[in-house]
Design a protein around this motif. Structure first.
Motif, short mmCIF file in Angstrom:
data_model
loop_
_atom_site.label_atom_id
_atom_site.label_comp_id
_atom_site.label_asym_id
_atom_site.label_seq_id
_atom_site.Cartn_x
_atom_site.Cartn_y
_atom_site.Cartn_z
N ARG A 38 -60.57 45.84 -11.88
CA ARG A 38 -60.76 44.38 -11.97
C ARG A 38 -62.12 44.09 -12.59
N ARG A 43 -62.66 35.87 -11.24
CA ARG A 43 -62.30 35.15 -10.02
C ARG A 43 -60.97 34.48 -10.29
N PHE A 44 -60.07 34.50 -9.33
CA PHE A 44 -58.80 33.78 -9.52
C PHE A 44 -58.29 33.28 -8.17
N ARG A 45 -57.36 32.33 -8.25
CA ARG A 45 -56.72 31.85 -7.03
C ARG A 45 -55.41 32.61 -6.88
N SER A 46 -55.10 33.11 -5.69
CA SER A 46 -53.85 33.85 -5.48
C SER A 46 -52.69 33.02 -6.01
N ASN A 72 -56.53 37.67 -4.02
CA ASN A 72 -57.83 37.50 -4.68
C ASN A 72 -58.96 38.32 -4.03
N TRP A 73 -58.70 38.88 -2.82
CA TRP A 73 -59.76 39.70 -2.19
C TRP A 73 -59.70 41.16 -2.62
N LEU A 77 -56.58 44.97 -9.54
CA LEU A 77 -55.52 44.00 -9.85
C LEU A 77 -54.19 44.73 -9.88
N SER A 137 -48.96 38.17 -4.27
CA SER A 137 -50.38 37.82 -4.14
C SER A 137 -50.59 36.87 -2.96
N ASP A 141 -52.65 36.92 1.00
CA ASP A 141 -53.86 36.11 1.11
C ASP A 141 -53.89 35.44 2.49
#
Ligand code: FAD
Length: 276
Positions: A38, A43-46, A72-73, A77, A137, A141
């Motif tokens: 990664r 940074r991304f939103r699930s 996202n944690w 990826l 994803s 989360d």
């Protein structure tokens, strides 16, 4: 950097968006998942997707949209992919091995994000085929379970083997001691899995639209019929699937929302085209 040294042609176009493959798993002749490094800045939103790809023979990148299947944690990826036999990207991508490089454009976007929905009691994930990727994803989360009491994953494929990626993921989550610690001993009841097949015989069969419209899924799970006060939904499948599900959700009184205007459900295409 010495300006006289030129990059070898094979990798020149890949940089600076190259990421290294760390793991590959083949689920069926037509489906595989893989993990890549990664980018530190990503940074991304699930639930969001990015463009990924490989360099074509002409040195130009072949890029396609892919939902990020990891939460996202996660420090890596994960992606879950179809293998289209003569597909420009996946006819080649299916042969990647750990250590290989892929191109990843670090600009995540998408509508299947928690912020696009109003608060509610239950969250329904409705997916066919690789459309389960964004929910792979979101299911991982913790924020999903902070916002909703119950999450129901409905996944439909033609055969049982095509369900395996999702099935294993849900099983692992339900038996994760850390999640039970965070979300309580009843976590098993908070993540409900409703897989169906349309072709091969299995315990539950039928299309998601039929099982919703007939009320079968509510009866099977002992839940009230979907209603706009309590239920939220995210939809990811072929265009035809999305259109059909949207009509069913609207018949229950739910309205489509967006990032800019959160409502009761959101929809995203799992691919462009008719499907294979
Ligand atoms: P393409 O030329 O892109 O596709 C050839 C034909 O194969 C298409 O016309 C279509 O009929 C069919 N097809 C393509 N993808 C699929 C699929 N996933 N399931 C069933 N039939 C398909 N694909 C994934 O495998 N995983 C993902 O997480 C994923 N996320 C996507 C998110 C978005 C927002 C969009 C728009 C597409 C997504 N796709 C995903 C599809 C992906 O972008 C490519 O189409 C796919 O990788 C095939 O690429 P290709 O170059 O081999 O063939």
């Amino acid at each position: 950097d010495d300006p006289h040294v030129t990059q070898p042609k094979s990798t020149a176009g890949l940089l600076p968006d190259a990421q290294t493959v760390t793991a590959v798993r083949h689920w069926t002749d037509g489906l595989f998942s893989f993990r890549v490094t990664r980018p530190a800045s990503l940074r991304f939103r699930s639930g969001e997707f990015v463009m990924i790809g490989l360099l074509g023979d002409n040195g130009k990148p072949i890029l396609r949209a892919y939902s990020i299947a990891s939460p996202n944690w996660d420090e890596e990826l994960e992606f879950y992919s179809i293998k289209v036999p003569d597909g420009p990207l996946t006819s080649r991508l299916q042969h990647i091995k750990p250590g290989d490089q892929i191109i990843l454009r670090p600009k995540p976007v998408g509508t299947l994000v928690l912020d696009a929905l109003l608060p509610g009691k239950r969250l329904w994930f409705l997916a066919t085929g690789t459309g389960i990727a964004p929910f792979a994803s979101l299911m991982r989360d913790p924020e999903t379970f902070e916002r909703y009491e119950q999450v129901i994953m409905m996944h439909t494929c033609r055969t049982r083997a095509e369900l395996d990626y999702g099935r294993e993921l849900v099983e692992n989550l339900r038996h994760d001691p850390l999640l039970s610690e965070i979300h309580g001993d009843d976590f098993t009841d908070r993540l409900i899995y409703y897989p169906t097949t349309t072709r091969e015989e299995s315990p539950f069969m039928g299309r998601i639209t039929d099982n919703l419209a007939s009320g079968k899924v509510f009866a099977d799970l002992g839940l009230p019929a979907m209603n706009p006060a309590e239920d939220r939904a995210m939809v990811c499948g072929s265009l035809a699937f999305n259109v059909d599900v949207k009509a069913v959700l609207e018949s229950f009184g739910l309205h489509e929302g967006a990032n800019s205007e959160p409502r009761e459900f959101v929809v995203e295409k799992a691919f462009v085209g008719e499907g294979v």
